[in-house]
Design an enzyme around this catalytic site. Structure first.
Site, PDB file in Angstrom:
ATOM      1  N   ARG A  67       0.810  -1.225   0.000  1.00  0.00           N
ATOM      2  CA  ARG A  67       0.000   0.000   0.000  1.00  0.00           C
ATOM      3  C   ARG A  67       0.839   1.269   0.000  1.00  0.00           C
ATOM      4  NH1 ARG A  67      -2.415  -3.036   3.789  1.00  0.00           N
ATOM      5  NH2 ARG A  67      -4.215  -4.180   3.040  1.00  0.00           N
TER       6      ARG A  67
ATOM      7  N   LYS B 192       3.496  11.773 -10.698  1.00  0.00           N
ATOM      8  CA  LYS B 192       2.601  10.936 -11.507  1.00  0.00           C
ATOM      9  C   LYS B 192       3.361   9.666 -11.872  1.00  0.00           C
ATOM     10  CE  LYS B 192       0.854  13.850 -14.778  1.00  0.00           C
ATOM     11  NZ  LYS B 192      -0.030  14.034 -15.942  1.00  0.00           N
TER      12      LYS B 192
ATOM     13  N   GLU C 224      10.968  19.714 -24.097  1.00  0.00           N
ATOM     14  CA  GLU C 224      10.231  19.911 -22.831  1.00  0.00           C
ATOM     15  C   GLU C 224      10.816  21.095 -22.066  1.00  0.00           C
ATOM     16  OE1 GLU C 224       7.511  18.290 -22.024  1.00  0.00           O
ATOM     17  OE2 GLU C 224       7.592  16.337 -23.010  1.00  0.00           O
TER      18      GLU C 224
ATOM     19  N   LYS D 158       8.296  23.488 -13.184  1.00  0.00           N
ATOM     20  CA  LYS D 158       7.374  22.382 -12.940  1.00  0.00           C
ATOM     21  C   LYS D 158       7.068  22.270 -11.448  1.00  0.00           C
ATOM     22  CE  LYS D 158       5.840  17.838 -14.026  1.00  0.00           C
ATOM     23  NZ  LYS D 158       5.957  16.552 -14.685  1.00  0.00           N
TER      24      LYS D 158
ATOM     25  N   GLU E 202      -3.607  18.003 -10.658  1.00  0.00           N
ATOM     26  CA  GLU E 202      -4.011  18.340 -12.010  1.00  0.00           C
ATOM     27  C   GLU E 202      -5.378  18.990 -12.103  1.00  0.00           C
ATOM     28  OE1 GLU E 202      -3.622  15.293 -15.206  1.00  0.00           O
ATOM     29  OE2 GLU E 202      -1.781  16.394 -15.522  1.00  0.00           O
TER      30      GLU E 202
ATOM     31  N   ARG F  20      -2.214  23.006 -13.181  1.00  0.00           N
ATOM     32  CA  ARG F  20      -1.243  22.034 -13.681  1.00  0.00           C
ATOM     33  C   ARG F  20      -1.415  21.800 -15.177  1.00  0.00           C
ATOM     34  NH1 ARG F  20       1.083  16.693 -10.458  1.00  0.00           N
ATOM     35  NH2 ARG F  20       2.286  15.902 -12.184  1.00  0.00           N
TER      36      ARG F  20
ATOM     37  N   ASN G  25       0.654  21.181 -20.091  1.00  0.00           N
ATOM     38  CA  ASN G  25       0.253  20.460 -21.299  1.00  0.00           C
ATOM     39  C   ASN G  25       0.506  21.243 -22.585  1.00  0.00           C
ATOM     40  OD1 ASN G  25      -0.524  17.900 -21.074  1.00  0.00           O
ATOM     41  ND2 ASN G  25      -2.684  18.312 -20.783  1.00  0.00           N
TER      42      ASN G  25
ATOM     43  N   HIS H 265       1.091  19.644 -25.965  1.00  0.00           N
ATOM     44  CA  HIS H 265       0.856  18.207 -25.812  1.00  0.00           C
ATOM     45  C   HIS H 265      -0.467  17.729 -26.396  1.00  0.00           C
ATOM     46  CE1 HIS H 265       4.415  18.268 -23.384  1.00  0.00           C
ATOM     47  NE2 HIS H 265       4.324  16.978 -23.143  1.00  0.00           N
TER      48      HIS H 265
ATOM     49  N   HIS I 186       0.369  14.802 -28.562  1.00  0.00           N
ATOM     50  CA  HIS I 186      -0.108  13.431 -28.312  1.00  0.00           C
ATOM     51  C   HIS I 186      -0.832  12.878 -29.531  1.00  0.00           C
ATOM     52  CE1 HIS I 186      -0.033  14.040 -23.675  1.00  0.00           C
ATOM     53  NE2 HIS I 186       1.022  13.352 -24.071  1.00  0.00           N
TER      54      HIS I 186
ATOM     55  N   HIS J 260       8.614  11.360 -28.307  1.00  0.00           N
ATOM     56  CA  HIS J 260       7.621  12.197 -27.635  1.00  0.00           C
ATOM     57  C   HIS J 260       7.973  13.685 -27.793  1.00  0.00           C
ATOM     58  CE1 HIS J 260       4.823  13.696 -24.684  1.00  0.00           C
ATOM     59  NE2 HIS J 260       5.823  14.198 -23.974  1.00  0.00           N
TER      60      HIS J 260
HETATM   61  N1  LIG Z   1       5.268  10.661 -14.953  1.00  0.00           N
HETATM   62  C1  LIG Z   1       5.294  11.740 -15.689  1.00  0.00           C
HETATM   63  O1  LIG Z   1       4.917  12.833 -15.250  1.00  0.00           O
HETATM   64  C2  LIG Z   1       5.817  11.644 -17.078  1.00  0.00           C
HETATM   65  C3  LIG Z   1       6.061  12.808 -17.813  1.00  0.00           C
HETATM   66  C4  LIG Z   1       6.599  12.668 -19.083  1.00  0.00           C
HETATM   67  C5  LIG Z   1       6.874  11.415 -19.600  1.00  0.00           C
HETATM   68  N2  LIG Z   1       6.612  10.301 -18.875  1.00  0.00           N
HETATM   69  C6  LIG Z   1       6.918   8.962 -19.405  1.00  0.00           C
HETATM   70  O2  LIG Z   1       8.320   8.881 -19.606  1.00  0.00           O
HETATM   71  C7  LIG Z   1       8.579   7.911 -20.604  1.00  0.00           C
HETATM   72  C8  LIG Z   1       9.620   8.439 -21.560  1.00  0.00           C
HETATM   73  O3  LIG Z   1      10.792   8.689 -20.833  1.00  0.00           O
HETATM   74  P1  LIG Z   1      12.218   8.863 -21.548  1.00  0.00           P
HETATM   75  O4  LIG Z   1      12.091   9.794 -22.681  1.00  0.00           O
HETATM   76  O5  LIG Z   1      13.167   9.146 -20.463  1.00  0.00           O
HETATM   77  O6  LIG Z   1      12.448   7.459 -22.232  1.00  0.00           O
HETATM   78  P2  LIG Z   1      13.044   6.066 -21.726  1.00  0.00           P
HETATM   79  O7  LIG Z   1      12.896   5.906 -20.277  1.00  0.00           O
HETATM   80  O8  LIG Z   1      12.448   5.038 -22.604  1.00  0.00           O
HETATM   81  O9  LIG Z   1      14.588   6.202 -22.055  1.00  0.00           O
HETATM   82  C9  LIG Z   1      14.987   6.342 -23.399  1.00  0.00           C
HETATM   83  C10 LIG Z   1      16.137   5.417 -23.746  1.00  0.00           C
HETATM   84  O10 LIG Z   1      17.343   5.984 -23.281  1.00  0.00           O
HETATM   85  C11 LIG Z   1      18.098   5.014 -22.554  1.00  0.00           C
HETATM   86  N3  LIG Z   1      18.839   5.759 -21.542  1.00  0.00           N
HETATM   87  C12 LIG Z   1      18.350   6.346 -20.433  1.00  0.00           C
HETATM   88  N4  LIG Z   1      19.306   7.040 -19.812  1.00  0.00           N
HETATM   89  C13 LIG Z   1      20.445   6.878 -20.526  1.00  0.00           C
HETATM   90  C14 LIG Z   1      21.760   7.379 -20.410  1.00  0.00           C
HETATM   91  N5  LIG Z   1      22.095   8.204 -19.423  1.00  0.00           N
HETATM   92  N6  LIG Z   1      22.671   7.011 -21.337  1.00  0.00           N
HETATM   93  C15 LIG Z   1      22.319   6.199 -22.362  1.00  0.00           C
HETATM   94  N7  LIG Z   1      21.081   5.713 -22.550  1.00  0.00           N
HETATM   95  C16 LIG Z   1      20.146   6.060 -21.639  1.00  0.00           C
HETATM   96  C17 LIG Z   1      17.063   4.088 -21.987  1.00  0.00           C
HETATM   97  O11 LIG Z   1      17.649   2.860 -21.687  1.00  0.00           O
HETATM   98  C18 LIG Z   1      16.057   4.030 -23.147  1.00  0.00           C
HETATM   99  O12 LIG Z   1      16.462   3.107 -24.108  1.00  0.00           O
HETATM  100  C19 LIG Z   1       7.244   7.594 -21.246  1.00  0.00           C
HETATM  101  O13 LIG Z   1       6.821   6.330 -20.816  1.00  0.00           O
HETATM  102  C20 LIG Z   1       6.323   8.678 -20.732  1.00  0.00           C
HETATM  103  O14 LIG Z   1       4.991   8.240 -20.650  1.00  0.00           O
HETATM  104  C21 LIG Z   1       6.109  10.406 -17.622  1.00  0.00           C
HETATM  105 ZN   LIG Z   2       5.838  15.663 -22.484  1.00  0.00          ZN
END
Ligand SMILES: NC(=O)c1ccc[n+]([C@@H]2O[C@H](COP(=O)([O-])OP(=O)(O)OC[C@H]3O[C@@H](n4cnc5c(N)ncnc54)[C@H](O)[C@@H]3O)[C@@H](O)[C@H]2O)c1
Ligand SMILES: [Zn+2]
Length: 366
Positions: free
Chosen positions: A118, A140, A182, A224, A234, A238, A242, A245, A249, A262
């Site tokens: 939990r 999130k 971003e 942020k 949100e 918040r 977006n 986005h 999206h 993205h």
């Molecule tokens: N929770 C939130 O508020 C929020 C906000 C935006 C995005 N997201 C989520 O985040 C995800 C995307 O995140 P991302 O863009 O970081 O992608 P990711 O986590 O898929 O990482 C991208 C790639 O880079 C590699 N990588 C990471 N760090 C590295 C480093 N230092 N050196 C070499 N390779 C490295 C990873 O192994 C992966 O292959 C999505 O699932 C999205 O939905 C969440």
């Molecule tokens: Zn984004």
């Protein structure tokens, strides 16, 4: 070293931005006084960085759990694997989950922490630029449903976020660029200085001055953190995050998440939002051009060229849509935005047409 407080009501926490911090996680996490840690990361990150990270954890009892790369891993099966590993490691209520990775690792490890027993505490150690400035701040956490991205989740704020910009040294250029959109978004929402700094940055931030990069990361986190601190769950405020986005999206969905990263889709979404605002007389033509050329300046991105009716369809299916209408965040200046509830289909079509005509630096295939 820079520290930014995220003042969410129940459990405020600090984002610490410090080059080299990932080599001394033990020193930084030790004060939390946890009996056991589960470190969740991915093989790619672990291969490149474990030799630096491991010695710093030597004084703590910890286990590692690696999750393969890719958005597709953000699913219920992986989640089950994390729970299994936590149980095997006897992670108790006073245990700590440490997510070392990009947004995928942060989202799934954070969600595992939100639900295991939990809720146990977690700390984010983001390794992509996107995760540093976006996903690791705000609490999130989620996994994907087989048919809908980010559908199953929770709000579970981390106890701390430790940002070590040194991770970015191994991040592929396209991933750096994706995070840069971003950062630019944050500048347009509310930080003219940040926007101007990015205007001076090299494409995909390749070889950018470390001090300037660290300051840009801090500024984006600050923006942020401010928004999230005032509106954790949100509500209206918040929503400003977006910006770019709603259409971004849709661009991702229509191309089945294959054509754009993205951030690249958000880059197009930022230009689209600026064009919508200019058409309504909310944004000057000069500011529009500045925003569009700032987006272009971050590097090439795949062309848009999408069937307009499919984009409209995707917009209508947006999670935030109410009665077929989606509120749009639109810039009114560089550093200011407003929320517009009544953007029409006709306006969106006009902007898609305008964007299709626009010459932008194109990314080569591959
Ligand atoms: N929770 C939130 O508020 C929020 C906000 C935006 C995005 N997201 C989520 O985040 C995800 C995307 O995140 P991302 O863009 O970081 O992608 P990711 O986590 O898929 O990482 C991208 C790639 O880079 C590699 N990588 C990471 N760090 C590295 C480093 N230092 N050196 C070499 N390779 C490295 C990873 O192994 C992966 O292959 C999505 O699932 C999205 O939905 C969440
Ligand atoms: Zn984004």
């Amino acid at each position: 070293m820079r520290e930014i407080r995220v003042a969410v009501p129940d459990r405020p926490y600090v984002v610490r931005i410090e080059r080299g911090a990932s080599a001394s996680l033990g020193r930084l996490l030790g004060p939390l006084g946890r009996s056991r840690l589960a470190v969740v990361s991915s093989p790619t990150i672990w291969d490149k960085h474990r030799d630096r990270i491991r010695p710093g954890l030597a004084d703590l009892a910890w286990t590692e759990v690696l999750v393969a790369d890719g958005e597709r891993q953000k699913n219920a099966r992986t989640l089950q694997r994390l729970y299994d590993a936590f149980v095997t490691a006897r992670l108790g209520r006073d245990g700590l989950v440490v997510a070392i990775g990009g947004g995928v690792i942060g989202d799934i490890a954070g969600f595992a922490a939100a639900t295991y027993m939990r809720g146990v505490d977690w700390v984010g150690v983001p390794t992509t630029l996107l995760a540093m400035v976006d996903s690791s701040v705000g609490g999130k956490v989620c996994i994907n449903h087989p048919r809908v991205k980010n559908m199953i989740g929770a709000f579970h704020q981390p106890r701390a976020v430790i940002v070590d910009p040194a991770f970015l040294g191994t991040l592929p250029a396209r991933q750096r660029q994706t995070g840069a959109y971003e950062v630019l978004k944050c500048g347009i929402i509310g930080d003219r200085g940040l926007f101007d700094a990015l205007r001076q940055a090299p494409p995909s931030l390749e070889g950018w001055d470390a001090e300037k990069l660290d300051e840009a990361i801090a500024s984006a986190c600050r923006l942020k953190a401010n928004v999230v601190g005032k509106d954790e769950r949100e509500g209206d405020l918040r929503r400003v995050l977006n910006l770019g986005h709603t259409l971004g999206h849709a661009f991702e969905a229509v191309t089945e998440y294959r054509r754009f990263t993205h951030g690249e889709a958000v880059g197009w979404g930022l230009v689209a939002a600026a064009a919508l605002a200019r058409r309504r007389g909310l944004l000057s033509a000069d500011d529009f051009e500045e925003i569009a050329s700032a987006v272009d300046g971050l590097g090439p991105r795949p062309r848009l060229g999408l069937a307009p009716e499919r984009v409209l369809d995707a917009v209508a299916r947006d999670k935030k849509a109410r009665e077929g209408r989606v509120p749009f965040v639109l810039p009114t200046a560089i550093g200011a935005v407003t929320i517009v509830p009544d953007v029409t289909t006709g306006e969106i079509l006009a902007v898609l047409d305008e964007l299709a005509q626009r010459r932008t630096p194109a990314r080569r295939r591959g």
